[in-house]
Write an enzyme that holds these catalytic residues in place. Structure first.
Site, PDB file in Angstrom:
ATOM      1  N   THR A   1      61.814  39.714  37.115  1.00 31.39           N
ATOM      2  CA  THR A   1      62.943  40.441  37.690  1.00 31.39           C
ATOM      3  C   THR A   1      63.164  40.001  39.136  1.00 31.39           C
ATOM      4  OG1 THR A   1      62.278  42.298  36.312  1.00 31.39           O
ATOM      5  CG2 THR A   1      63.886  42.741  38.014  1.00 31.39           C
TER       6      THR A   1
ATOM      7  N   GLY B   1      54.917  41.893  34.932  1.00 36.10           N
ATOM      8  CA  GLY B   1      54.471  41.950  36.323  1.00 36.10           C
ATOM      9  C   GLY B   1      54.301  40.623  37.017  1.00 36.10           C
ATOM     10  N   THR B   2      54.821  39.548  36.432  1.00 37.15           N
ATOM     11  CA  THR B   2      54.640  38.249  37.065  1.00 37.15           C
ATOM     12  C   THR B   2      55.791  37.880  37.981  1.00 37.15           C
ATOM     13  OG1 THR B   2      55.449  37.330  34.993  1.00 37.15           O
ATOM     14  CG2 THR B   2      53.089  37.195  35.406  1.00 37.15           C
TER      15      THR B   2
ATOM     16  N   GLU C   1      24.258  47.447  33.263  1.00 34.53           N
ATOM     17  CA  GLU C   1      24.996  46.553  34.158  1.00 34.53           C
ATOM     18  C   GLU C   1      24.103  45.432  34.681  1.00 34.53           C
ATOM     19  OE1 GLU C   1      28.094  46.545  34.269  1.00 34.53           O
ATOM     20  OE2 GLU C   1      28.397  48.481  33.294  1.00 34.53           O
TER      21      GLU C   1
ATOM     22  N   GLY D   1      57.328  35.405  30.330  1.00 33.12           N
ATOM     23  CA  GLY D   1      55.983  35.537  30.874  1.00 33.12           C
ATOM     24  C   GLY D   1      55.466  36.951  30.745  1.00 33.12           C
ATOM     25  N   PRO D   2      54.185  37.131  31.042  1.00 33.27           N
ATOM     26  CA  PRO D   2      53.575  38.461  30.926  1.00 33.27           C
ATOM     27  C   PRO D   2      54.215  39.455  31.897  1.00 33.27           C
ATOM     28  CG  PRO D   2      51.935  36.772  31.449  1.00 33.27           C
ATOM     29  CD  PRO D   2      53.253  36.126  31.552  1.00 33.27           C
TER      30      PRO D   2
ATOM     31  N   HIS E   1      23.927  42.695  32.107  1.00 31.58           N
ATOM     32  CA  HIS E   1      25.066  41.766  32.178  1.00 31.58           C
ATOM     33  C   HIS E   1      24.845  40.762  33.301  1.00 31.58           C
ATOM     34  CE1 HIS E   1      27.806  43.570  29.349  1.00 31.58           C
ATOM     35  NE2 HIS E   1      27.902  44.722  29.987  1.00 31.58           N
TER      36      HIS E   1
HETATM   37  P1  ADP Z   1      58.329  41.410  35.794  1.00 30.31           P
HETATM   38  O1  ADP Z   1      59.813  41.557  35.813  1.00 30.31           O
HETATM   39  O2  ADP Z   1      57.873  40.013  35.507  1.00 30.31           O
HETATM   40  O3  ADP Z   1      57.628  42.395  34.922  1.00 30.31           O
HETATM   41  P2  ADP Z   1      58.626  42.196  38.506  1.00 30.31           P
HETATM   42  O4  ADP Z   1      59.533  41.130  38.984  1.00 30.31           O
HETATM   43  O5  ADP Z   1      59.271  43.494  38.179  1.00 30.31           O
HETATM   44  O6  ADP Z   1      57.797  41.697  37.261  1.00 30.31           O
HETATM   45  O7  ADP Z   1      57.467  42.396  39.566  1.00 30.31           O
HETATM   46  C1  ADP Z   1      57.058  43.657  40.000  1.00 30.31           C
HETATM   47  C2  ADP Z   1      56.609  43.600  41.433  1.00 30.31           C
HETATM   48  O8  ADP Z   1      55.415  42.859  41.575  1.00 30.31           O
HETATM   49  C3  ADP Z   1      57.594  42.931  42.340  1.00 30.31           C
HETATM   50  O9  ADP Z   1      58.532  43.836  42.812  1.00 30.31           O
HETATM   51  C4  ADP Z   1      56.726  42.378  43.447  1.00 30.31           C
HETATM   52  O10 ADP Z   1      56.451  43.375  44.407  1.00 30.31           O
HETATM   53  C5  ADP Z   1      55.436  42.072  42.741  1.00 30.31           C
HETATM   54  N1  ADP Z   1      55.370  40.654  42.348  1.00 30.31           N
HETATM   55  C6  ADP Z   1      55.254  40.193  41.086  1.00 30.31           C
HETATM   56  N2  ADP Z   1      55.195  38.844  41.079  1.00 30.31           N
HETATM   57  C7  ADP Z   1      55.283  38.444  42.350  1.00 30.31           C
HETATM   58  C8  ADP Z   1      55.283  37.161  42.975  1.00 30.31           C
HETATM   59  N3  ADP Z   1      55.175  36.034  42.277  1.00 30.31           N
HETATM   60  N4  ADP Z   1      55.398  37.126  44.325  1.00 30.31           N
HETATM   61  C9  ADP Z   1      55.499  38.251  45.034  1.00 30.31           C
HETATM   62  N5  ADP Z   1      55.515  39.479  44.505  1.00 30.31           N
HETATM   63  C10 ADP Z   1      55.391  39.593  43.178  1.00 30.31           C
HETATM   64 ZN    ZN Z   2      28.930  46.465  29.439  1.00 27.54          ZN
HETATM   65 MG    MG Z   3      60.805  43.146  34.931  1.00 26.64          MG
END
Ligand code: ADP
Ligand code: ZN
Ligand code: MG
Length: 633
Positions: free
Chosen positions: A227, A223-224, A442, A220-221, A445
């Site tokens: 980890t 920050g989702t 703006e 997945g993208p 838009h």
């Molecule tokens: P990835 O590994 O997918 O890049 P992480 O697991 O490192 O993302 O996520 C970074 C932080 O973002 C986490 O520590 C958490 O604080 C927040 N976060 C991301 N996804 C979620 C989620 N589904 N629920 C709660 N917190 C999330």
């Molecule tokens: Zn614009």
């Molecule tokens: Mg990660």
């Protein structure tokens, strides 16, 4: 007798000095950065912001003295800093944990200096160097086995780097993360529940003869929460969590990567049941046939990983989880049955998911009264879990800056802007004329968005410059999540994007650089319509491109003949031009509203969606003109 003793002592000292010099020389050769490492003194706030930026690797607090030493960077990039802890900062631990920083405390040590550490660590060994025997053994030890007495500076990550796998073992219970800490990823959690069951009781599966997958790939993208999910699996099952990042393998010396993998699995085998987590696996697992330049180191590491995954006895309960945001670049061999044969998508959260994530993170901060998280979620389509967590934190910071003890709805809404567009930039001073242009842009838009049928309403227009370089923006709210987009909706989207430039052209008869991003986005949509979505009359359902790097927002690569590519360009251009014409027409028909709202915006800098809609629809003689419905070409 006494002479003898003295002599012995003397020769002992000579030995010690020679040995020490040798040892230091070897150390210096192996870890040149130690000798050159200068401990830089920084302020506590700098330290905190470095932590928040995720730059800090390890932290060591000397209790009593409140001295904090910390490192940034990896391998030869490692830098050591020190700072003094601000009294009574109770939030530090939480902060460090949030960023996954490796931290520890130690009792005051009278020798503060780096070289004294060396002396103390090495002196006993140095004295006994005789006949080269020990020296030899030590070298072997450094190169291969783990030796705690070699570890330098109380776990500063400088020693041991060559030896052990560096996979940090955290007792599963101590990851402290459970599925409850992950919001809005119900499908992913469901797929992982079985793995948790397996880790809790591997024997039950073994009795029946059921084989569980060796590995699962979280895709997945960024920050989702990939980890986070992996940690939660370990936490739920109460097993140790070994984690290592793919990029760590790559920056190592030749031959070390494979050894590291071997070592990692050896440790895992001893501690099974457990989780082995390989983050950013694409760094090692890239397709092997790509390009001419082969990376032997990476290939060896990958081969070792493959053979370890085939080799381990999964009745013991080892599960390898890996995460990537570039699944299409992975080597096929990794995806074969018996390796990462399960793929668990971890997508960007939908509306309900965003709301759940916001609420979850809001639990950690003090909130004032009822906060409408739904409204925030509606304003943040496309935001990842990490973005949302960041928004809550920004809101809390803002509340502190404002001298309040609780976070309000305004804080959160303001922090949405900060995360999307950057901080307000006070130093940017626009000239009167520029402000006027930005206001019209703006408003352009916004009017095109609002007048067009079926377009989501505008929630906010602002012309406050941001640190990201944006001079203003118009925020649209999605009233409900859309999973399908029609051709008409795409066309309207293009028209809305053209609305800014159209207003400039119409009012000032000039073009500015302010529309660059709009143009890029409009063209991207048009290109996708033609090459991937089968929405052009010219090509119909023909696929003309392949998506690349789906999760990193990559575009597509054309897969057609040169002649066709030219026609594609012509088609794309026609689509964008059509949008521009629609925008120009809409604004011409609502010229008075455009003037009125743009002037108001220039005065107020930020206006809400309601204000805007009120002005647009208020009947002061200039009711908005709805354009006649346009038929597709
Ligand atoms: P990835 O590994 O997918 O890049 P992480 O697991 O490192 O993302 O996520 C970074 C932080 O973002 C986490 O520590 C958490 O604080 C927040 N976060 C991301 N996804 C979620 C989620 N589904 N629920 C709660 N917190 C999330
Ligand atoms: Zn614009
Ligand atoms: Mg990660």
């Amino acid at each position: 007798m006494e002479m003898n003793d003295n002599k012995r002592r003397q020769s002992l000292i000579v030995y010690a000095i020679i040995g020490f010099a040798l040892a230091v020389a070897i150390r210096t050769m192996l870890y040149p950065n130690i000798m050159s490492a200068q401990i830089k003194d920084v302020s506590y706030s700098t330290f905190l912001s470095m932590v928040d930026d995720g730059k800090v690797g390890q932290v060591e607090l000397t209790t009593g003295e409140n001295q904090i030493k910390f490192t940034t960077g990896k391998g030869s990039e490692t830098k050591v800093y020190k700072t003094t802890q601000f009294p009574n900062d109770a939030t530090l631990v939480e902060r460090l944990e949030k960023k996954g920083v490796d931290f520890s405390a130690k009792i005051p040590d009278t020798s503060g200096e780096l070289w004294l550490y060396l002396l103390i660590n090495l002196m006993p060994l140095a004295i006994f160097i005789g006949g080269g025997y020990l020296l030899n053994r030590r070298l072997q030890k450094q190169m291969g086995e783990d030796n705690p007495s070699m570890s330098f500076g109380g776990g500063f990550g400088l020693g041991g780097g060559l030896g052990r796998s560096g996979a940090k073992e955290v007792k599963g219970e101590e990851t402290g993360v459970t599925f409850r800490d992950v919001a809005g990823q119900d499908e992913a959690k469901e797929s992982l529940v079985e793995i948790v069951g397996f880790l809790k009781d591997p024997d039950r599966y073994a009795e029946i003869g059921a084989k569980l997958p060796h590995g699962a790939l979280l895709v997945g993208p960024p920050g989702t929460g990939k980890t986070l999910l992996a940690k939660a699996v370990a936490g739920e099952a109460g097993v140790p969590f070994f984690s290592i990042s793919g990029s760590e393998f790559v920056e190592m010396f030749v031959g070390r990567g494979a050894a590291k993998v071997r070592d990692l699995f050896k440790q895992a085998n001893e501690k099974a049941p457990c989780i082995v987590f390989i983050d950013e696996i694409d760094a090692v697992g890239k397709k092997r046939d790509m390009g001419l330049s082969t990376n032997d180191e990476r290939e060896q590491t990958l081969n070792q990983l493959l053979s370890e995954m085939d080799g381990f006895d999964n009745h013991k309960g080892i599960v390898v989880l890996a995460a990537t945001n570039r699944p299409d670049s992975l080597d096929q061999a990794l995806l074969r049955p018996g390796r990462f044969d399960r793929r668990i998508p971890v997508e960007l959260p939908d509306l309900a998911g965003r709301e759940a994530i916001l609420k979850l993170h809001a639990n950690d901060v003090r909130m004032e009264g009822a906060i409408d998280f739904g409204a925030v979620a509606r304003q943040t389509p496309g935001a990842s879990g990490a973005d949302l967590a960041n928004m809550i934190n920004e809101a809390a910071l803002r509340a502190v800056r404002m001298g309040r003890t609780r976070v309000t709805q305004t804080d959160i809404l303001e922090s949405v802007d900060v995360v999307i567009a950057g901080e307000k930039k006070k130093s940017t001073v626009l000239s009167q004329h520029e402000r006027e242009v930005v206001s019209y842009h703006e408003t352009g838009h916004a009017i095109v968005a609002a007048v067009q049928d079926g377009k989501s309403p505008v929630s906010k227009i602002t012309i406050v410059p941001r640190t990201s370089g944006t001079l203003g923006f118009t925020m649209q709210t999605e009233s409900e999540e859309r999973y399908l987009t029609t051709r008409e909706e795409y066309k309207q989207e293009i028209a809305v994007l053209c609305g800014g430039r159209a207003a400039e052209e119409l009012i000032f008869g000039q073009m500015t650089s302010g529309a660059a991003n709009d143009i890029e986005r409009a063209t991207k949509i048009a290109r996708a319509m033609v090459t991937q979505l089968g929405m052009s009359d010219r090509f119909g359902m023909m696929s003309l491109g392949e998506t690349q790097n789906r999760y990193l927002g990559g575009g597509s690569v054309l897969s057609c003949s040169e002649g066709t590519a030219q026609q594609v360009d012509a088609e794309v251009q026609a689509l964008v031009e059509e949008g521009r014409q629609t925008a120009l027409r809409t604004l011409r028909e609502n010229r008075f509203k455009l003037h009125e709202i743009a002037h108001y915006l220039q005065k107020k800098e930020t206006i809400t969606g309601e204000e805007f809609m009120h002005m647009l629809t208020s009947d002061d003689g200039f009711a908005p003109q709805l354009p006649e419905v346009e038929q597709g070409r």
